[in-house]
Design a protein around this motif. Sequence first.
Motif, short mmCIF file in Angstrom:
data_model
loop_
_atom_site.label_atom_id
_atom_site.label_comp_id
_atom_site.label_asym_id
_atom_site.label_seq_id
_atom_site.Cartn_x
_atom_site.Cartn_y
_atom_site.Cartn_z
N SER A 105 -5.96 -12.59 13.11
CA SER A 105 -6.13 -11.33 13.84
C SER A 105 -5.00 -11.05 14.82
CB SER A 105 -7.46 -11.35 14.61
OG SER A 105 -7.52 -12.46 15.49
N GLY A 129 -11.65 -7.40 11.57
CA GLY A 129 -12.36 -6.64 12.59
C GLY A 129 -11.54 -6.35 13.82
N ARG A 156 0.83 -1.21 0.00
CA ARG A 156 0.00 0.00 0.00
C ARG A 156 0.87 1.26 0.00
NH1 ARG A 156 -5.16 -0.52 4.00
NH2 ARG A 156 -6.09 -2.39 3.10
N ALA A 211 -6.89 -5.58 11.06
CA ALA A 211 -8.15 -5.12 11.64
C ALA A 211 -9.19 -4.83 10.58
CB ALA A 211 -7.90 -3.88 12.51
N GLU A 212 -8.75 -4.27 9.44
CA GLU A 212 -9.70 -4.02 8.36
C GLU A 212 -10.26 -5.33 7.81
OE1 GLU A 212 -8.19 0.27 6.52
OE2 GLU A 212 -7.49 -1.61 5.60
N ALA A 213 -9.42 -6.38 7.79
CA ALA A 213 -9.85 -7.65 7.22
C ALA A 213 -10.70 -8.48 8.17
CB ALA A 213 -8.63 -8.45 6.78
N ALA A 218 -7.53 5.53 9.99
CA ALA A 218 -8.03 4.42 9.17
C ALA A 218 -9.40 3.95 9.65
CB ALA A 218 -7.03 3.27 9.19
N GLY A 219 -9.99 4.64 10.64
CA GLY A 219 -11.32 4.32 11.12
C GLY A 219 -11.36 3.30 12.24
N LEU A 220 -10.21 3.04 12.88
CA LEU A 220 -10.11 2.02 13.90
C LEU A 220 -9.90 2.63 15.29
CD1 LEU A 220 -7.61 -0.25 11.94
CD2 LEU A 220 -10.09 -0.63 12.17
N ILE A 253 -3.40 -2.23 10.85
CA ILE A 253 -4.51 -1.73 10.03
C ILE A 253 -4.98 -2.81 9.07
CG2 ILE A 253 -5.13 -0.06 8.23
CD1 ILE A 253 -3.16 1.90 9.62
N GLU A 254 -4.04 -3.48 8.42
CA GLU A 254 -4.38 -4.51 7.45
C GLU A 254 -5.21 -5.62 8.09
OE1 GLU A 254 -4.58 -6.50 3.89
OE2 GLU A 254 -3.60 -4.55 4.17
N ARG A 261 -12.46 -2.56 14.67
CA ARG A 261 -13.42 -1.74 13.94
C ARG A 261 -14.62 -1.42 14.83
NH1 ARG A 261 -13.65 -5.77 9.54
NH2 ARG A 261 -15.85 -5.81 10.13
#
Length: 399
Positions: A138, A168, A15, A164-166, A193-195, A161-162, A325
């Motif tokens: 996780s 949760g 990324r 947790a986005e995948a 990143a919204g977490l 981030i990777e 998340r």
Amino acid sequence: MGYQSTSAMERAAARPRRFIQGSPFCLVPISEVASFAATIAEYGASRANSETGDAKMTDGNAEDRIRMTVAEARALGEAAMRGAGYDNDDAAILTDHVLDAALCGYEYSGLPKLLNVVDHPHFRQPRQPVTVLRETASTAVLDGGNNSGMIAAYRASEATIEQAEASGLAIVCLANTWMTGRSAYYCEMIARAGLIVIHTVASPAGVAPFGGVRPALGTNPIAFGFPTESDPLVIDMGTSAFMGTDLQFRARLGTPIPEGVALGPDGQPTTDASAARRGALLPFGGPEGGYKGFGLALAMDALGALAAAARRADDVSGYMFMAFRPDLFLPPEDYRREVTRRIDMIKATPRQTGVAEIRIPGERAYQTRARLMREGIQIDRKIYNALGRLAEGALDHGG
């Protein structure tokens, strides 16, 4: 060493880099960083201006201070780190971290910290890429490869981030690294990143337990990041009565520290920063405060032990990132609105006489960053010259 991950770490590395370019936080690929030739040219011009006393670079109110634009400071920092042997990617990561600290008003964690990197005893030891020792959907345990913590923890933040986005939820532990810098930097990165994130640090011994005269605990900060409808709520707290980076900065410049925060090598209280570095800092709180700093520091040590598989037997350092998340519990926009509403309610609390504003943790840093992005930053001339020598490849920078 563990295997090079082919999952979370590798996907995160593919990324764009998540660099801070002032406020708000944005994604900036490495390809957009100034080329090496342009950086050196910009640095050389600024150095020449400084040496001739050019008013653009020197604050007329204090001849020992150098004023720099953000672009000049970034160019100098990256050139210094390349001169120390780092590649373009790592030089950019290191510089962005310390420059953001300077922009947030923490000069001691700003550009002077790049000198701390090359002065660290582990700097000249062999380095390897950050690798994964153990991983589930996780969780992960990362071996930092003896990289500077500002690089290794950045990679750990990307992996957090990777995952947790995948899935949760992510819990990523890291060891075999040193000097991770400001925990707030990573928490802001992850919260943007919204977490929701909790970051804990068990650092090398530099703090004496209450009643002791030798260091046994680290400064061991704990930090949190929460997404809101505007800038993330970021709370970053050390467990010592004084920050270790500020202590090193003051020892470098020969300035004193406050009373009651450190002991000298003789076990007696001191305000001499150099003596305190040979002695020990104290936890915050004290007996009258219920030993809170001592207790929290010990808790950080216990969490750091989760990374024991990645560290030497004589190493007590360990770092944990736990992120998840909000939509595991409610729609993310509802969560951001609820946190923002609580912040607004707290700021609206009736104030004591003489108090102009109730500030939320991190608010002043955001305001300072926005201002200094326009105005530029100042550094001590001694630090500026040392970084210049480092950019020329002189590891014995004299700073």
